[in-house]
Scaffold this motif. Sequence first.
Motif, PDB file in Angstrom:
ATOM      1  N   SER A   1       5.028  53.596  -4.386  1.00 20.69           N
ATOM      2  CA  SER A   1       3.834  54.407  -4.120  1.00 20.69           C
ATOM      3  C   SER A   1       4.053  55.292  -2.895  1.00 20.69           C
ATOM      4  CB  SER A   1       2.605  53.513  -3.937  1.00 20.69           C
ATOM      5  OG  SER A   1       2.731  52.705  -2.792  1.00 20.69           O
ATOM      6  N   GLY A   2       4.797  54.793  -1.888  1.00 20.47           N
ATOM      7  CA  GLY A   2       5.114  55.625  -0.717  1.00 20.47           C
ATOM      8  C   GLY A   2       5.985  56.810  -1.097  1.00 20.47           C
ATOM      9  N   GLU A   3       7.013  56.553  -1.896  1.00 23.15           N
ATOM     10  CA  GLU A   3       7.882  57.647  -2.337  1.00 23.15           C
ATOM     11  C   GLU A   3       7.122  58.640  -3.206  1.00 23.15           C
ATOM     12  OE1 GLU A   3      11.277  55.884  -4.215  1.00 23.15           O
ATOM     13  OE2 GLU A   3      11.875  54.820  -2.400  1.00 23.15           O
ATOM     14  N   LEU A   4       6.261  58.137  -4.062  1.00 20.79           N
ATOM     15  CA  LEU A   4       5.468  59.019  -4.916  1.00 20.79           C
ATOM     16  C   LEU A   4       4.521  59.872  -4.081  1.00 20.79           C
ATOM     17  CD1 LEU A   4       4.753  59.800  -7.830  1.00 20.79           C
ATOM     18  CD2 LEU A   4       3.052  57.977  -7.808  1.00 20.79           C
ATOM     19  N   THR A   5       3.892  59.272  -3.098  1.00 21.73           N
ATOM     20  CA  THR A   5       2.973  60.013  -2.224  1.00 21.73           C
ATOM     21  C   THR A   5       3.738  61.072  -1.435  1.00 21.73           C
ATOM     22  OG1 THR A   5       1.570  58.058  -2.024  1.00 21.73           O
ATOM     23  CG2 THR A   5       1.276  59.764  -0.368  1.00 21.73           C
ATOM     24  N   ARG A   6       4.909  60.685  -0.924  1.00 18.71           N
ATOM     25  CA  ARG A   6       5.725  61.643  -0.172  1.00 18.71           C
ATOM     26  C   ARG A   6       6.142  62.804  -1.083  1.00 18.71           C
ATOM     27  NH1 ARG A   6       8.240  58.386   2.732  1.00 18.71           N
ATOM     28  NH2 ARG A   6       9.625  57.529   1.143  1.00 18.71           N
TER      29      ARG A   6
ATOM     30  N   MET B   1       4.603  63.862  -3.783  1.00 21.02           N
ATOM     31  CA  MET B   1       3.416  64.682  -4.095  1.00 21.02           C
ATOM     32  C   MET B   1       3.054  65.563  -2.909  1.00 21.02           C
ATOM     33  SD  MET B   1       1.057  62.019  -6.252  1.00 21.02           S
ATOM     34  CE  MET B   1      -0.364  63.070  -6.204  1.00 21.02           C
ATOM     35  N   ALA B   2       3.178  65.026  -1.700  1.00 19.90           N
ATOM     36  CA  ALA B   2       2.863  65.825  -0.502  1.00 19.90           C
ATOM     37  C   ALA B   2       3.813  67.009  -0.390  1.00 19.90           C
ATOM     38  CB  ALA B   2       2.939  64.951   0.746  1.00 19.90           C
TER      39      ALA B   2
ATOM     40  N   LEU C   1       3.502  74.195  -3.133  1.00 25.04           N
ATOM     41  CA  LEU C   1       2.476  74.958  -3.847  1.00 25.04           C
ATOM     42  C   LEU C   1       1.627  75.769  -2.882  1.00 25.04           C
ATOM     43  CD1 LEU C   1       1.025  75.568  -6.542  1.00 25.04           C
ATOM     44  CD2 LEU C   1      -0.427  73.577  -6.082  1.00 25.04           C
ATOM     45  N   ALA C   2       1.283  75.172  -1.734  1.00 28.34           N
ATOM     46  CA  ALA C   2       0.480  75.909  -0.740  1.00 28.34           C
ATOM     47  C   ALA C   2       1.251  77.110  -0.206  1.00 28.34           C
ATOM     48  CB  ALA C   2       0.094  74.971   0.399  1.00 28.34           C
ATOM     49  N   GLU C   3       2.554  76.940   0.053  1.00 30.32           N
ATOM     50  CA  GLU C   3       3.363  78.063   0.533  1.00 30.32           C
ATOM     51  C   GLU C   3       3.395  79.183  -0.500  1.00 30.32           C
ATOM     52  OE1 GLU C   3       7.288  76.669   1.551  1.00 30.32           O
ATOM     53  OE2 GLU C   3       6.512  75.321   3.100  1.00 30.32           O
ATOM     54  N   ARG C   4       3.590  78.821  -1.761  1.00 27.02           N
ATOM     55  CA  ARG C   4       3.649  79.856  -2.805  1.00 27.02           C
ATOM     56  C   ARG C   4       2.292  80.542  -2.985  1.00 27.02           C
ATOM     57  NH1 ARG C   4       7.753  77.397  -7.315  1.00 27.02           N
ATOM     58  NH2 ARG C   4       9.567  77.476  -5.942  1.00 27.02           N
ATOM     59  N   LEU C   5       1.218  79.760  -2.892  1.00 26.33           N
ATOM     60  CA  LEU C   5      -0.112  80.385  -2.987  1.00 26.33           C
ATOM     61  C   LEU C   5      -0.350  81.334  -1.817  1.00 26.33           C
ATOM     62  CD1 LEU C   5      -2.344  77.412  -4.190  1.00 26.33           C
ATOM     63  CD2 LEU C   5      -1.707  79.446  -5.496  1.00 26.33           C
ATOM     64  N   ASP C   6       0.107  80.962  -0.610  1.00 16.64           N
ATOM     65  CA  ASP C   6      -0.013  81.867   0.550  1.00 16.64           C
ATOM     66  C   ASP C   6       0.771  83.148   0.301  1.00 16.64           C
ATOM     67  OD1 ASP C   6      -1.670  80.247   2.043  1.00 16.64           O
ATOM     68  OD2 ASP C   6      -0.039  79.339   3.217  1.00 16.64           O
ATOM     69  N   GLU C   7       2.016  82.996  -0.232  1.00 17.11           N
ATOM     70  CA  GLU C   7       2.830  84.172  -0.528  1.00 17.11           C
ATOM     71  C   GLU C   7       2.140  85.060  -1.554  1.00 17.11           C
ATOM     72  OE1 GLU C   7       6.636  82.702  -1.821  1.00 17.11           O
ATOM     73  OE2 GLU C   7       7.139  81.913   0.163  1.00 17.11           O
ATOM     74  N   MET C   8       1.564  84.448  -2.596  1.00 21.77           N
ATOM     75  CA  MET C   8       0.859  85.237  -3.611  1.00 21.77           C
ATOM     76  C   MET C   8      -0.351  85.940  -3.020  1.00 21.77           C
ATOM     77  SD  MET C   8       1.007  82.846  -7.038  1.00 21.77           S
ATOM     78  CE  MET C   8      -0.340  83.683  -7.800  1.00 21.77           C
ATOM     79  N   ALA C   9      -1.063  85.226  -2.162  1.00 17.11           N
ATOM     80  CA  ALA C   9      -2.253  85.835  -1.546  1.00 17.11           C
ATOM     81  C   ALA C   9      -1.851  87.023  -0.681  1.00 17.11           C
ATOM     82  CB  ALA C   9      -2.996  84.801  -0.705  1.00 17.11           C
ATOM     83  N   GLU C  10      -0.743  86.893   0.068  1.00 14.56           N
ATOM     84  CA  GLU C  10      -0.265  88.001   0.905  1.00 14.56           C
ATOM     85  C   GLU C  10       0.139  89.193   0.044  1.00 14.56           C
ATOM     86  OE1 GLU C  10       2.886  86.696   3.461  1.00 14.56           O
ATOM     87  OE2 GLU C  10       1.584  85.266   4.503  1.00 14.56           O
ATOM     88  N   ARG C  11       0.834  88.926  -1.072  1.00  9.50           N
ATOM     89  CA  ARG C  11       1.231  90.020  -1.972  1.00  9.50           C
ATOM     90  C   ARG C  11       0.024  90.697  -2.597  1.00  9.50           C
ATOM     91  NH1 ARG C  11       5.428  87.382  -5.888  1.00  9.50           N
ATOM     92  NH2 ARG C  11       5.144  85.536  -4.628  1.00  9.50           N
TER      93      ARG C  11
END
Length: 119
Positions: free
Chosen positions: A89-94, A96-97, A103-113
Motif C-alpha cells: 500500500s505504501g508503494e502504491l500510494t507513492r 499514485m502520488a 499529471l499536475a505538471e502536464r495540466l499546468d503546461e497545458m494551461a500555460e499553452r
Amino acid sequence: MQRTSRLMAVVLVGFAFGPAAGLTAAAQTGSDGGLPYVENEASKEERQWENLRDAGERACKEAVDSAALLGEQLQGLTRHFSRTLVQVSGELTRGMAQGVDLLAERLDEMAERMERSAE
C-alpha cells in the motif's frame, strides 16, 4: 453346488471353533518374570479397551499439538501478510502520488499553452 458345500463347510467350522475361541486362554509370563499365568477373555478385552483408550489419548495429544503448531504458523503468516500489505500500500500510494504530480505538471503546461494561445 461345490460353492455351496464349501460355504457350508466354512460355516460349520466357524460354529465349531467360534465358541471355543472365546473360551481359550493365553498363557503368558508374569510381569515379574515368574510363573506363567492364564489370561481370560475379560482381561484381554479390558487390555484392548485400555490400548484403545491410550491410542485415543495419544491421538488427541497429537491433534492438540498440531493445532497449536498450526496456530503459531497462522500467526506468523498473518504478521507477514500485514507487513507485505503495508509495504504494497505504501508503494502504491507513492506511485499514485508520483502519477498525480506528473499529471499536475502536464495540466499546468497545458494551461500555460492555452493562455498563450488565447492572447
